[in-house]
Design a protein around this motif. Sequence first.
Motif, PDB file in Angstrom:
ATOM      1  N   TYR A   1       0.794  -1.206  -0.130  1.00  0.00           N
ATOM      2  CA  TYR A   1       0.229   0.087  -0.029  1.00  0.00           C
ATOM      3  C   TYR A   1       0.804   1.347  -0.047  1.00  0.00           C
ATOM      4  CZ  TYR A   1       0.376  -1.638   4.886  1.00  0.00           C
ATOM      5  OH  TYR A   1       0.675  -2.260   6.002  1.00  0.00           O
TER       6      TYR A   1
ATOM      7  N   LYS B   1      10.278  -5.112  -0.874  1.00  0.00           N
ATOM      8  CA  LYS B   1       9.750  -3.733  -1.428  1.00  0.00           C
ATOM      9  C   LYS B   1      10.105  -2.667  -0.409  1.00  0.00           C
ATOM     10  CE  LYS B   1       5.501  -5.666  -1.690  1.00  0.00           C
ATOM     11  NZ  LYS B   1       5.763  -6.856  -1.741  1.00  0.00           N
ATOM     12  N   ILE B   2       9.932  -2.896   1.178  1.00  0.00           N
ATOM     13  CA  ILE B   2      10.471  -2.210   1.787  1.00  0.00           C
ATOM     14  C   ILE B   2      11.736  -1.922   2.299  1.00  0.00           C
ATOM     15  CG2 ILE B   2       9.910  -1.351   4.376  1.00  0.00           C
ATOM     16  CD1 ILE B   2       7.201  -2.676   4.020  1.00  0.00           C
TER      17      ILE B   2
ATOM     18  N   ASP C   1      18.831 -12.007   2.607  1.00  0.00           N
ATOM     19  CA  ASP C   1      17.575 -12.458   2.233  1.00  0.00           C
ATOM     20  C   ASP C   1      17.755 -13.641   1.845  1.00  0.00           C
ATOM     21  OD1 ASP C   1      15.192 -12.502   0.682  1.00  0.00           O
ATOM     22  OD2 ASP C   1      14.984 -10.333   1.017  1.00  0.00           O
TER      23      ASP C   1
ATOM     24  N   THR D   1      10.843  -2.309  11.952  1.00  0.00           N
ATOM     25  CA  THR D   1       9.340  -1.819  11.866  1.00  0.00           C
ATOM     26  C   THR D   1       8.503  -3.041  11.273  1.00  0.00           C
ATOM     27  OG1 THR D   1      10.418  -1.180   9.586  1.00  0.00           O
ATOM     28  CG2 THR D   1      10.125   0.346  11.418  1.00  0.00           C
TER      29      THR D   1
HETATM   30  P1  NAD Z   1       8.174  -8.235   0.718  1.00  0.00           P
HETATM   31  O1  NAD Z   1       7.535  -9.498   0.695  1.00  0.00           O
HETATM   32  O2  NAD Z   1       7.976  -7.168  -0.453  1.00  0.00           O
HETATM   33  O3  NAD Z   1       9.699  -8.436   1.395  1.00  0.00           O
HETATM   34  C1  NAD Z   1      10.018  -9.388   2.203  1.00  0.00           C
HETATM   35  C2  NAD Z   1      11.415  -9.940   1.893  1.00  0.00           C
HETATM   36  O4  NAD Z   1      11.930 -10.936   3.091  1.00  0.00           O
HETATM   37  C3  NAD Z   1      11.523 -10.675   0.670  1.00  0.00           C
HETATM   38  O5  NAD Z   1      12.455 -10.239  -0.121  1.00  0.00           O
HETATM   39  C4  NAD Z   1      11.644 -12.156   1.216  1.00  0.00           C
HETATM   40  O6  NAD Z   1      12.277 -12.814   0.206  1.00  0.00           O
HETATM   41  C5  NAD Z   1      12.549 -11.799   2.564  1.00  0.00           C
HETATM   42  N1  NAD Z   1      12.513 -13.075   3.364  1.00  0.00           N
HETATM   43  C6  NAD Z   1      11.451 -14.104   3.330  1.00  0.00           C
HETATM   44  N2  NAD Z   1      12.090 -15.088   4.455  1.00  0.00           N
HETATM   45  C7  NAD Z   1      13.084 -14.618   4.596  1.00  0.00           C
HETATM   46  C8  NAD Z   1      13.912 -15.092   5.667  1.00  0.00           C
HETATM   47  N3  NAD Z   1      13.771 -16.160   6.388  1.00  0.00           N
HETATM   48  N4  NAD Z   1      15.232 -14.305   5.997  1.00  0.00           N
HETATM   49  C9  NAD Z   1      15.405 -13.145   5.383  1.00  0.00           C
HETATM   50  N5  NAD Z   1      14.492 -12.585   4.376  1.00  0.00           N
HETATM   51  C10 NAD Z   1      13.343 -13.106   4.085  1.00  0.00           C
HETATM   52  O7  NAD Z   1       7.611  -7.468   2.114  1.00  0.00           O
HETATM   53  P2  NAD Z   1       7.554  -5.893   2.423  1.00  0.00           P
HETATM   54  O8  NAD Z   1       6.353  -5.202   1.897  1.00  0.00           O
HETATM   55  O9  NAD Z   1       8.901  -5.322   2.024  1.00  0.00           O
HETATM   56  O10 NAD Z   1       7.047  -5.941   3.855  1.00  0.00           O
HETATM   57  C11 NAD Z   1       8.102  -6.437   4.870  1.00  0.00           C
HETATM   58  C12 NAD Z   1       7.591  -6.703   6.181  1.00  0.00           C
HETATM   59  O11 NAD Z   1       7.291  -5.341   6.642  1.00  0.00           O
HETATM   60  C13 NAD Z   1       6.321  -7.284   6.211  1.00  0.00           C
HETATM   61  O12 NAD Z   1       6.230  -8.791   6.307  1.00  0.00           O
HETATM   62  C14 NAD Z   1       5.287  -6.816   7.110  1.00  0.00           C
HETATM   63  O13 NAD Z   1       5.398  -7.765   8.355  1.00  0.00           O
HETATM   64  C15 NAD Z   1       6.025  -5.542   7.710  1.00  0.00           C
HETATM   65  N6  NAD Z   1       5.246  -4.390   7.673  1.00  0.00           N
HETATM   66  C16 NAD Z   1       5.152  -3.349   8.822  1.00  0.00           C
HETATM   67  C17 NAD Z   1       4.399  -2.378   8.582  1.00  0.00           C
HETATM   68  C18 NAD Z   1       4.239  -1.423   9.734  1.00  0.00           C
HETATM   69  O14 NAD Z   1       3.433  -0.406   9.663  1.00  0.00           O
HETATM   70  N7  NAD Z   1       5.027  -1.420  10.928  1.00  0.00           N
HETATM   71  C19 NAD Z   1       3.604  -2.189   7.579  1.00  0.00           C
HETATM   72  C20 NAD Z   1       3.602  -2.974   6.407  1.00  0.00           C
HETATM   73  C21 NAD Z   1       4.668  -3.936   6.372  1.00  0.00           C
END
Ligand code: NAD
Length: 334
Positions: free
Chosen positions: A99, A153-154, A173, A231
């Motif tokens: 989002y 992404k983040i 990763d 985060t």
């Molecule tokens: P994403 O799916 O784009 O990225 C996650 C990354 O983690 C991927 O590159 C994946 O390969 C990697 N990953 C998976 N398993 C792993 C492991 N065992 N070790 C290391 N890396 C691993 O997700 P995103 O959109 O970047 O979001 C990341 C996280 O942020 C979400 O899972 C969510 O928990 C968190 N988030 C927090 C908030 C907040 O308000 N605080 C908001 C949105 C998302």
Amino acid sequence: MKVAVFSTKSYDRTFLTAANADKHELVFFEPRLNLETSVLTAGFPAVCVFVNDSLDAKTLRAIAQNGVRLLALRSAGFNHVDLAAARDLDLTLVRVPAYSPYAVAEHAVAMILSLNRNIHRAYNRVREGNFALDGLLGFDLHGKTVGIVGTGKIGALTAKILHGFGCRLLGYDVSPNPDCLALGMEYVALAQLLGNSDIVSLHCPLIPETYHLIGAEAIGQMKLGMMLINTSRGQLIDTKAVTKGLKSGRIGYLGLDVYEQETDLFFEDLSNQVIQDDVFVRLLTFPNVLITGHQAFFTEEALQNIAETTIGNITDFERGRTCPNQIDLRKVQK
Ligand code: NAD
């Protein structure tokens, strides 16, 4: 479609009502969805929930018995849903995969800057007429090594911003991100990342393999006085071990937007109550700890995207269309 929307605050109503434009009949409930409140779902084919609603097997069974067929998550993460139970009950799950990754990445960087330059302490000092600088000494971010755990992404956006500050980037990763490689990020093993990073920022999902990823062993591998930022999800960190790490000085700064037991605390005004969680309260006593209550996502752009995607997901389900944001429950292990 008639949708029971749980855990709603005034801002959820505002953004969802605007995005809905009378397409669906949204009924807003303030309480969280759990076994006790599941009775409210009677007569609703769809429910809409957020990160701290309880979606365990018992609650899912109760809502399915009430006739619920669609679970629309207003979040990207779905670690709070018992996926096997959802699959067995033939529930459809949709989510908001992205989002505003900018919102979370920018918040992570805000925490890094605040902790480093002691903005949280300086704010209070100046209000009290205390202009002394002792205890506020920071460091240049330029030239420091930042370890990004989870470069999706983040994580990738956080890396991009920190690259702009002149930081060296390490990554960990399961699958390297070409955008991060293009920034010059070096992918290394977790132990190597922890041992060489001045700042570590967590951006991987909470899955069984990442539960307590940062525990006593990982803390032992960290660079002395490092900064840890989370985060992502609270349970990536063993909070008791991190508290020990803060006391020993191994962790020099801690920034949390998420907390292991946040369900009992976050998103509510508890300022008139005695907080019972001693682990959390201990964290609040450290001058080098900054905690925000799961607000990294909380920007206008993110709330608008969450609302629009959620309404789109519900419409797809109602019309029997393939929804790109449906969670594939066939992949869930028996
Ligand atoms: P994403 O799916 O784009 O990225 C996650 C990354 O983690 C991927 O590159 C994946 O390969 C990697 N990953 C998976 N398993 C792993 C492991 N065992 N070790 C290391 N890396 C691993 O997700 P995103 O959109 O970047 O979001 C990341 C996280 O942020 C979400 O899972 C969510 O928990 C968190 N988030 C927090 C908030 C907040 O308000 N605080 C908001 C949105 C998302």
